[in-house]
Design an enzyme around this catalytic site. Structure first.
Site, PDB file in Angstrom:
ATOM      1  N   GLU A 194       2.539  -7.851   8.487  1.00  0.00           N
ATOM      2  CA  GLU A 194       2.779  -6.400   8.446  1.00  0.00           C
ATOM      3  C   GLU A 194       3.755  -6.024   7.333  1.00  0.00           C
ATOM      4  O   GLU A 194       4.101  -4.851   7.181  1.00  0.00           O
ATOM      5  CB  GLU A 194       3.348  -5.936   9.803  1.00  0.00           C
ATOM      6  CG  GLU A 194       2.407  -6.140  10.976  1.00  0.00           C
ATOM      7  CD  GLU A 194       1.070  -5.451  10.764  1.00  0.00           C
ATOM      8  OE1 GLU A 194       0.023  -6.104  10.957  1.00  0.00           O
ATOM      9  OE2 GLU A 194       1.069  -4.263  10.359  1.00  0.00           O
TER      10      GLU A 194
ATOM     11  N   ARG B 112      -1.557  -9.156 -20.389  1.00  0.00           N
ATOM     12  CA  ARG B 112      -2.535  -9.012 -21.473  1.00  0.00           C
ATOM     13  C   ARG B 112      -1.994  -8.064 -22.558  1.00  0.00           C
ATOM     14  O   ARG B 112      -2.522  -8.035 -23.666  1.00  0.00           O
ATOM     15  CB  ARG B 112      -3.873  -8.520 -20.955  1.00  0.00           C
ATOM     16  CG  ARG B 112      -3.876  -7.111 -20.400  1.00  0.00           C
ATOM     17  CD  ARG B 112      -5.202  -6.783 -19.762  1.00  0.00           C
ATOM     18  NE  ARG B 112      -6.260  -6.735 -20.709  1.00  0.00           N
ATOM     19  CZ  ARG B 112      -6.590  -5.656 -21.425  1.00  0.00           C
ATOM     20  NH1 ARG B 112      -5.852  -4.546 -21.303  1.00  0.00           N
ATOM     21  NH2 ARG B 112      -7.587  -5.681 -22.271  1.00  0.00           N
TER      22      ARG B 112
ATOM     23  N   ASP C  80      -8.611   0.421 -24.883  1.00  0.00           N
ATOM     24  CA  ASP C  80      -9.034   0.276 -23.488  1.00  0.00           C
ATOM     25  C   ASP C  80      -8.953   1.609 -22.741  1.00  0.00           C
ATOM     26  O   ASP C  80      -8.201   2.515 -23.138  1.00  0.00           O
ATOM     27  CB  ASP C  80      -8.093  -0.709 -22.761  1.00  0.00           C
ATOM     28  CG  ASP C  80      -8.327  -2.155 -23.186  1.00  0.00           C
ATOM     29  OD1 ASP C  80      -9.402  -2.434 -23.724  1.00  0.00           O
ATOM     30  OD2 ASP C  80      -7.414  -2.961 -22.989  1.00  0.00           O
TER      31      ASP C  80
ATOM     32  N   PRO D  32       0.824  -1.216   0.000  1.00  0.00           N
ATOM     33  CA  PRO D  32       0.000   0.000   0.000  1.00  0.00           C
ATOM     34  C   PRO D  32       0.857   1.264   0.000  1.00  0.00           C
ATOM     35  O   PRO D  32       0.413   2.332  -0.374  1.00  0.00           O
ATOM     36  CB  PRO D  32      -0.801  -0.108   1.292  1.00  0.00           C
ATOM     37  CG  PRO D  32      -0.680  -1.510   1.746  1.00  0.00           C
ATOM     38  CD  PRO D  32       0.574  -2.063   1.163  1.00  0.00           C
TER      39      PRO D  32
HETATM   40  N1  LIG Z   1      -2.580  -1.962  -1.980  1.00  0.00           N
HETATM   41  C1  LIG Z   1      -1.700  -2.999  -2.065  1.00  0.00           C
HETATM   42  S1  LIG Z   1      -0.740  -3.203  -3.404  1.00  0.00           S
HETATM   43  C2  LIG Z   1      -1.584  -3.952  -0.973  1.00  0.00           C
HETATM   44  C3  LIG Z   1      -0.683  -4.989  -0.842  1.00  0.00           C
HETATM   45  C4  LIG Z   1      -0.975  -5.556   0.385  1.00  0.00           C
HETATM   46  N2  LIG Z   1      -1.995  -4.881   0.926  1.00  0.00           N
HETATM   47  O1  LIG Z   1      -2.388  -3.892   0.099  1.00  0.00           O
END
Ligand SMILES: NC(=S)c1ccno1
Length: 248
Positions: A117, A159, A174, A90
């Site tokens: 984590e 793809r 796309d 994230p």
């Molecule tokens: N948003 C992503 S890439 C992610 C990986 C693990 N948790 O969220």
């Protein structure tokens, strides 16, 4: 293209046996290899995590198994180009269509699926001594691990490889595709029957006038973009595209 995926849940990637990606693997267009991180553990419990230094909730993935796995999986001959290591997290840079286009040009990708984590941060720092490393996020939300994100990225990237999609032109039309669809999302699509539950297909699509159809599709893409992605519409306006395209 060769793709290596290191994970504690190899079975998570069964979907990569299906559909177009499955066909591309069977034809040899695509070489996807799965690796169970626990193969690089040596204790009786195949331990891959431990408590975080500094305290706090959850567990952190240990560096030793990851270091050994990446040494083996991402290792290369003296004259071989190193693979690009992608870490889904994230906290990474946004994974966008442009990123997918860029990664589709790589001969080899290695994906490291973190859990808990996350992976001890020294693993990425150590790997960066030997190969390019990217931390990428598929969205501003947290998953239980990187596996779902890697499924998304692998599909978005593969793809785009020549021969994977039945019709090579479709990727260019796309949403977000470079060129005509840059910063645009696709508008509505229709197929038979011409009337369904009192809803008619827009007559222009039945006109046979390809120029008119192209203009209609672009207008509808603009309308959809303004409605659902005002952030992209802002970029189009800033680039002067919205005005120019609006006038077309
Ligand atoms: N948003 C992503 S890439 C992610 C990986 C693990 N948790 O969220």
């Amino acid at each position: 293209m060769r793709i290596d995926i290191i994970t504690i849940f190899p079975e998570y990637f069964a979907p990569l046996e299906l559909s177009l990606i499955g066909k591309a693997r069977a034809s040899g267009l695509l070489d996807i290899r799965l690796h169970d991180l626990r193969s690089w553990t040596h204790d009786r419990h195949n331990t891959v995590d431990d408590t975080p230094f500094g305290g706090g909730p959850g567990m952190v993935m240990k560096p030793e198994p990851w270091g050994a796995a990446l040494d083996d999986v991402a290792g290369r001959g003296p004259d071989e180009r190193p693979p690009r290591l992608v870490l889904p997290t994230p906290s990474g840079r946004p994974f966008t269509q442009a990123a997918a286009d860029r990664l589709a040009g790589e001969p080899r990708l290695v994906f490291a699926c973190g859990r808990y984590e996350g992976i001890d941060s020294r693993v990425a720092a150590d790997a960066a001594l030997r190969m390019p490393v990217e931390e990428l996020s598929v969205g501003d939300y947290v998953l239980n691990g990187g596996e779902s994100a890697v499924l998304v990225m692998v599909e978005a990237v593969t793809r785009l490889l020549p021969g994977v999609l039945g019709n090579a032109d479709s990727a260019a039309q796309d949403s977000f595709a470079p060129g005509a669809m840059h910063n645009l999302v696709e508008g509505p699509v229709y197929t038979k029957p011409r009337v369904w539950r009192d809803q008619e297909v827009p007559p222009v699509l039945l006109s046979g006038d390809h120029g008119a159809v192209d203009r209609w599709r672009r207008d509808e893409a603009l309308r959809k973009t303004v409605r659902t992605r005002p952030d992209l519409a802002e970029r189009l306006a800033a680039e002067g595209d919205l005005d120019r395209r609006d006038r077309e």
